[in-house]
Design a protein around this motif. Structure first.
Motif, PDB file in Angstrom:
ATOM      1  N   HIS A  37       0.836  -1.207   0.000  1.00 17.28           N
ATOM      2  CA  HIS A  37       0.000   0.000   0.000  1.00 17.28           C
ATOM      3  C   HIS A  37       0.870   1.256   0.000  1.00 17.28           C
ATOM      4  CE1 HIS A  37      -4.084  -1.507   0.371  1.00 17.28           C
ATOM      5  NE2 HIS A  37      -3.697  -2.362   1.302  1.00 17.28           N
ATOM      6  N   GLU A  40       2.274   1.720  -3.480  1.00 18.81           N
ATOM      7  CA  GLU A  40       1.216   2.132  -4.403  1.00 18.81           C
ATOM      8  C   GLU A  40       0.883   3.613  -4.226  1.00 18.81           C
ATOM      9  OE1 GLU A  40      -3.475   1.102  -5.416  1.00 18.81           O
ATOM     10  OE2 GLU A  40      -2.361  -0.131  -3.988  1.00 18.81           O
ATOM     11  N   GLU A  41       0.732   4.050  -2.961  1.00 21.69           N
ATOM     12  CA  GLU A  41       0.409   5.458  -2.708  1.00 21.69           C
ATOM     13  C   GLU A  41       1.534   6.384  -3.160  1.00 21.69           C
ATOM     14  OE1 GLU A  41      -2.414   6.814  -1.725  1.00 21.69           O
ATOM     15  OE2 GLU A  41      -3.412   4.867  -1.550  1.00 21.69           O
ATOM     16  N   ILE A 217      -4.532   4.939   5.860  1.00 20.67           N
ATOM     17  CA  ILE A 217      -4.134   5.855   4.785  1.00 20.67           C
ATOM     18  C   ILE A 217      -4.936   7.132   5.006  1.00 20.67           C
ATOM     19  CG2 ILE A 217      -4.113   6.278   2.304  1.00 20.67           C
ATOM     20  CD1 ILE A 217      -3.920   3.242   1.899  1.00 20.67           C
ATOM     21  N   ILE A 227      -6.263  -0.049   6.626  1.00 21.81           N
ATOM     22  CA  ILE A 227      -5.658  -1.132   5.841  1.00 21.81           C
ATOM     23  C   ILE A 227      -5.040  -2.143   6.804  1.00 21.81           C
ATOM     24  CG2 ILE A 227      -5.206   0.227   3.757  1.00 21.81           C
ATOM     25  CD1 ILE A 227      -2.304   0.608   4.738  1.00 21.81           C
TER      26      ILE A 227
END
Length: 287
Positions: A37, A40-41, A217, A227
């Protein structure tokens, strides 16, 4: 903090497996799902990621551990900034790394070291400025690296003395998200009491207790999505009708009435400004 363009990802930690006391045997490794994550962010595997192991007592080993973890996910551009003094936080080459990074990842350890060596520095100034102004800029942190994101930062305290005044120790964090107080390893180490006292001290703030292998997030300084595999416990003291923290002596049991508590898990959302929960619909897939 209003009009924020960056993203924060506080993580509850996962390095303590419950049977190793010394840090060398419980290196900061975040589950691949959470790190994925973060990547990806930050824009994907080509993102420039800076790891800051300042909080750790074994920064070399922890830095190597993160290099390996991010490499496992396919990341090619990962650098460790080994900041151990206030002078390190003023180094021109270190500052340049922060100015050009897509993501900053803070390790676990002792959050007070982050305040001591980075708080008030040139690097701190750049972090705040980029977090506020740069869309897509990510600051992630696990354990100590999550707790330091608050302004009123939990710096220690006994879970065994939970709900007694003095169970929590506070100091100033990096104030990336001053509306929150963040605690980590929350379920595993029974830290309900110390964050309750922290919220009693600062009832206008919201307490987030993050379980291990669990994160949030946080977009635009407001919109939070859970998450990971555990829970986030939210403590909202806005509607307290009784709070005797200010008048008690240390070690005295506390009274708090109408403390609002939410238990959130994967995919659930929380709006900081509205203090409002949106639960993931039962038919929706987990994140």
């Amino acid at each position: 903090m209003q009009h924020v363009k960056g993203t924060l990802i506080p993580i509850g930690g996962n390095e303590d497996k419950g049977f190793e006391d010394d840090e060398i045997h419980r290196l900061d490794y975040i589950e691949e799902g959470i790190l994925a994550h973060v990547v990806e962010e930050a824009g994907g595997i080509d993102a420039k990621i800076i790891v800051i192991p300042t909080a750790s007592s074994i920064p070399i080993e922890v830095g190597k551990n993160y290099l390996t973890a991010f490499a496992t996910l396919g990341c090619k551009n990962v650098t460790v900034l080994d900041i151990r003094t206030q002078a390190d936080s003023e180094k021109a080459d270190f500052i340049q790394h922060i100015k050009t990074a897509d993501c900053i990842m803070f390790s676990g350890g002792d959050q007070s070291k982050i305040s001591k060596y980075i708080g008030g520095s040139a690097i701190h100034t750049v972090l705040l400025e980029r977090y506020k102004n740069d869309a897509g800029f990510v600051i992630a942190g696990t354990s100590a690296g999550a707790m330091m994101m608050a302004e009123e930062m939990v710096s220690g305290g006994s879970a065994a003395k939970a709900f007694l005044k003095g169970a929590v120790k506070m100091r100033k964090g990096l104030a990336l998200i001053p509306e929150l107080i963040i605690d980590t390893h929350f379920i595993q180490r029974g830290r309900f009491g110390r964050i309750s006292e922290a919220v009693a001290k600062f009832p206008s703030l919201i307490g987030f207790g993050l379980a291990e292998d669990t994160g949030m997030i946080i977009k635009n300084g407001n919109s939070c999505t859970v998450i990971g595999s555990g829970m986030v416990i939210v403590f909202d003291g806005k509607n307290l009708t009784h709070n005797n923290e200010k008048v008690l002596e240390l070690g005295t049991p506390m009274t708090m009435t109408n403390l609002t508590v939410h238990v959130l898990s994967n995919g659930d959302q929380y709006d900081i400004n509205k203090r409002q929960v949106t639960v993931l619909p039962i038919e929706a897939p987990f994140i």
